[in-house]
Design a protein around this motif. Structure first.
Motif, PDB file in Angstrom:
ATOM      1  N   GLU A 168       0.836  -1.199   0.000  1.00  0.00           N
ATOM      2  CA  GLU A 168       0.000   0.000   0.000  1.00  0.00           C
ATOM      3  C   GLU A 168       0.870   1.247   0.000  1.00  0.00           C
ATOM      4  N   ILE A 169       0.414   2.256  -0.711  1.00  0.00           N
ATOM      5  CA  ILE A 169       1.150   3.511  -0.821  1.00  0.00           C
ATOM      6  C   ILE A 169       0.137   4.642  -0.885  1.00  0.00           C
ATOM      7  N   ASN A 170       0.535   5.807  -0.398  1.00  0.00           N
ATOM      8  CA  ASN A 170      -0.341   6.972  -0.502  1.00  0.00           C
ATOM      9  C   ASN A 170       0.467   8.191  -0.913  1.00  0.00           C
ATOM     10  N   ALA A 171      -0.198   9.303  -1.060  1.00  0.00           N
ATOM     11  CA  ALA A 171       0.448  10.518  -1.565  1.00  0.00           C
ATOM     12  C   ALA A 171       1.565  11.010  -0.652  1.00  0.00           C
ATOM     13  N   ASN A 172       1.535  10.616   0.619  1.00  0.00           N
ATOM     14  CA  ASN A 172       2.550  11.064   1.575  1.00  0.00           C
ATOM     15  C   ASN A 172       3.719  10.097   1.713  1.00  0.00           C
ATOM     16  N   SER A 173       3.656   8.957   1.041  1.00  0.00           N
ATOM     17  CA  SER A 173       4.745   7.973   1.131  1.00  0.00           C
ATOM     18  C   SER A 173       6.027   8.542   0.540  1.00  0.00           C
ATOM     19  N   ASN A 174       7.125   8.374   1.261  1.00  0.00           N
ATOM     20  CA  ASN A 174       8.405   8.853   0.753  1.00  0.00           C
ATOM     21  C   ASN A 174       9.382   7.689   0.625  1.00  0.00           C
ATOM     22  N   THR A 175      10.594   7.988   0.170  1.00  0.00           N
ATOM     23  CA  THR A 175      11.580   6.940  -0.072  1.00  0.00           C
ATOM     24  C   THR A 175      11.899   6.162   1.198  1.00  0.00           C
ATOM     25  N   GLU A 176      12.001   6.868   2.319  1.00  0.00           N
ATOM     26  CA  GLU A 176      12.329   6.199   3.589  1.00  0.00           C
ATOM     27  C   GLU A 176      11.233   5.200   3.974  1.00  0.00           C
ATOM     28  N   ASP A 177       9.980   5.583   3.771  1.00  0.00           N
ATOM     29  CA  ASP A 177       8.865   4.678   4.076  1.00  0.00           C
ATOM     30  C   ASP A 177       8.944   3.418   3.217  1.00  0.00           C
ATOM     31  N   VAL A 178       9.196   3.618   1.923  1.00  0.00           N
ATOM     32  CA  VAL A 178       9.242   2.502   0.982  1.00  0.00           C
ATOM     33  C   VAL A 178      10.446   1.609   1.278  1.00  0.00           C
ATOM     34  N   GLU A 179      11.588   2.222   1.579  1.00  0.00           N
ATOM     35  CA  GLU A 179      12.789   1.445   1.905  1.00  0.00           C
ATOM     36  C   GLU A 179      12.565   0.584   3.146  1.00  0.00           C
ATOM     37  N   LYS A 180      11.952   1.143   4.154  1.00  0.00           N
ATOM     38  CA  LYS A 180      11.680   0.398   5.389  1.00  0.00           C
ATOM     39  C   LYS A 180      10.740  -0.771   5.113  1.00  0.00           C
ATOM     40  N   ALA A 181       9.677  -0.513   4.351  1.00  0.00           N
ATOM     41  CA  ALA A 181       8.710  -1.576   4.034  1.00  0.00           C
ATOM     42  C   ALA A 181       9.348  -2.663   3.177  1.00  0.00           C
ATOM     43  N   PHE A 182      10.204  -2.255   2.225  1.00  0.00           N
ATOM     44  CA  PHE A 182      10.886  -3.218   1.360  1.00  0.00           C
ATOM     45  C   PHE A 182      11.811  -4.115   2.178  1.00  0.00           C
ATOM     46  N   ASN A 183      12.542  -3.539   3.113  1.00  0.00           N
ATOM     47  CA  ASN A 183      13.435  -4.328   3.963  1.00  0.00           C
ATOM     48  C   ASN A 183      12.660  -5.275   4.858  1.00  0.00           C
ATOM     49  N   HIS A 184      11.492  -4.858   5.306  1.00  0.00           N
ATOM     50  CA  HIS A 184      10.639  -5.739   6.113  1.00  0.00           C
ATOM     51  C   HIS A 184      10.186  -6.946   5.279  1.00  0.00           C
ATOM     52  N   PHE A 185       9.804  -6.679   4.034  1.00  0.00           N
ATOM     53  CA  PHE A 185       9.399  -7.760   3.127  1.00  0.00           C
ATOM     54  C   PHE A 185      10.582  -8.674   2.823  1.00  0.00           C
ATOM     55  N   ALA A 186      11.756  -8.093   2.560  1.00  0.00           N
ATOM     56  CA  ALA A 186      12.949  -8.889   2.256  1.00  0.00           C
ATOM     57  C   ALA A 186      13.297  -9.813   3.415  1.00  0.00           C
ATOM     58  N   LYS A 187      13.193  -9.306   4.632  1.00  0.00           N
ATOM     59  CA  LYS A 187      13.490 -10.116   5.818  1.00  0.00           C
ATOM     60  C   LYS A 187      12.567 -11.334   5.882  1.00  0.00           C
ATOM     61  N   ALA A 188      11.282 -11.118   5.584  1.00  0.00           N
ATOM     62  CA  ALA A 188      10.322 -12.223   5.583  1.00  0.00           C
ATOM     63  C   ALA A 188      10.666 -13.239   4.498  1.00  0.00           C
ATOM     64  N   CYS A 189      11.123 -12.770   3.342  1.00  0.00           N
ATOM     65  CA  CYS A 189      11.501 -13.674   2.243  1.00  0.00           C
ATOM     66  C   CYS A 189      12.714 -14.512   2.616  1.00  0.00           C
ATOM     67  N   PHE A 190      13.726 -13.901   3.250  1.00  0.00           N
ATOM     68  CA  PHE A 190      14.900 -14.650   3.671  1.00  0.00           C
ATOM     69  C   PHE A 190      14.534 -15.689   4.721  1.00  0.00           C
ATOM     70  N   SER A 191      13.579 -15.366   5.582  1.00  0.00           N
ATOM     71  CA  SER A 191      13.151 -16.322   6.600  1.00  0.00           C
ATOM     72  C   SER A 191      12.473 -17.526   5.953  1.00  0.00           C
ATOM     73  N   LYS A 192      11.610 -17.261   4.967  1.00  0.00           N
ATOM     74  CA  LYS A 192      10.949 -18.352   4.243  1.00  0.00           C
ATOM     75  C   LYS A 192      11.977 -19.205   3.509  1.00  0.00           C
ATOM     76  N   GLN A 193      12.955 -18.540   2.907  1.00  0.00           N
ATOM     77  CA  GLN A 193      13.972 -19.256   2.140  1.00  0.00           C
ATOM     78  C   GLN A 193      14.809 -20.145   3.056  1.00  0.00           C
ATOM     79  N   GLY A 194      15.097 -19.670   4.257  1.00  0.00           N
ATOM     80  CA  GLY A 194      15.901 -20.432   5.216  1.00  0.00           C
ATOM     81  C   GLY A 194      15.194 -21.667   5.724  1.00  0.00           C
ATOM     82  N   ALA A 195      13.865 -21.657   5.602  1.00  0.00           N
ATOM     83  CA  ALA A 195      13.078 -22.809   6.062  1.00  0.00           C
ATOM     84  C   ALA A 195      12.990 -23.913   5.025  1.00  0.00           C
ATOM     85  N   LYS A 196      13.502 -23.664   3.810  1.00  0.00           N
ATOM     86  CA  LYS A 196      13.367 -24.654   2.735  1.00  0.00           C
ATOM     87  C   LYS A 196      14.404 -25.754   2.874  1.00  0.00           C
TER      88      LYS A 196
END
Length: 196
Positions: A168-196
């Motif tokens: 989700e994104i809105n008119a007030n979203s900035n690069t820092e918000d997106v970077e933080k959310a992307f890193n949160h998603f990446a962390k979840a992906c690495f956790s899933k990958q480690g479980a394989k």
């Protein structure tokens, strides 16, 4: 389109085993800005397959001008150039903004600005580039995160794991918000990958 489809499928099949798509997507009839990790030459081709399977948009991505000149064939599959640090880079970013005004388009963006190790766990977005896009796209669009990881296991060719999610994104979203959310998603992906 046919060229990119068949060339991409052949290239990925040659270097990788099974391609696993893990994620969910709800069609909203909007242009798509996809943000992905950047770990190899194959980036772009991987996202072309993801687009063909899930999003079904006209595919576009940006790469350094000096690299595009080495492989001009990439222009046939949606590549445009950017010359970072030059005045023309704003024109390149404005072109991305223009693409994101059309609901038929998907624009792939690598916020790292360079190829980094696939083992990179914390992503730092290059300053200025994404913020220009976020500030200047005035219409609604869909933000999608994508993380690609590989797993060799006991196979000669590694399997590819293509993770994706709507963000989700809105008119007030900035690069820092997106970077933080992307890193949160990446962390979840690495956790899933480690479980394989």
């Amino acid at each position: 389109m046919k060229f990119s489809k068949y060339y991409t499928k052949a290239l990925i099949a040659f270097f990788f085993g099974k391609v696993n798509y893990i994620g969910s997507y709800e069609e909203r009839g909007l242009p798509i800005l996809m943000i992905s990790n950047h770990f190899s030459f194959y980036d772009g081709f991987i996202q072309i397959l993801l687009n063909l399977k899930v999003f079904k948009r006209r595919f576009h991505f940006m790469m350094l001008e000096k690299e595009l000149r080495k492989t001009m064939m990439l222009a046939k599959i949606g590549a445009s150039s950017i010359n970072k640090g030059k005045r023309s880079s704003l024109q390149s970013l404005d072109y991305a903004v223009e693409l994101l005004q059309n609901k038929e388009n998907l624009f792939l963006f690598f916020p790292q600005g360079k190829i980094e190790s696939i083992y990179t766990r914390e992503f730092t977005f290059e300053k200025g580039l994404l913020s220009h896009i976020l500030k200047n796209v005035k219409n609604d669009y869909q933000l999608v995160f994508n993380i690609n990881l590989i797993n060799y296991g006991a196979k000669l060719k590694p399997d590819m794991y293509v993770y994706y999610k709507m963000q989700e994104i809105n008119a007030n979203s900035n690069t820092e918000d997106v970077e933080k959310a992307f890193n949160h998603f990446a962390k979840a992906c690495f956790s899933k990958q480690g479980a394989k």
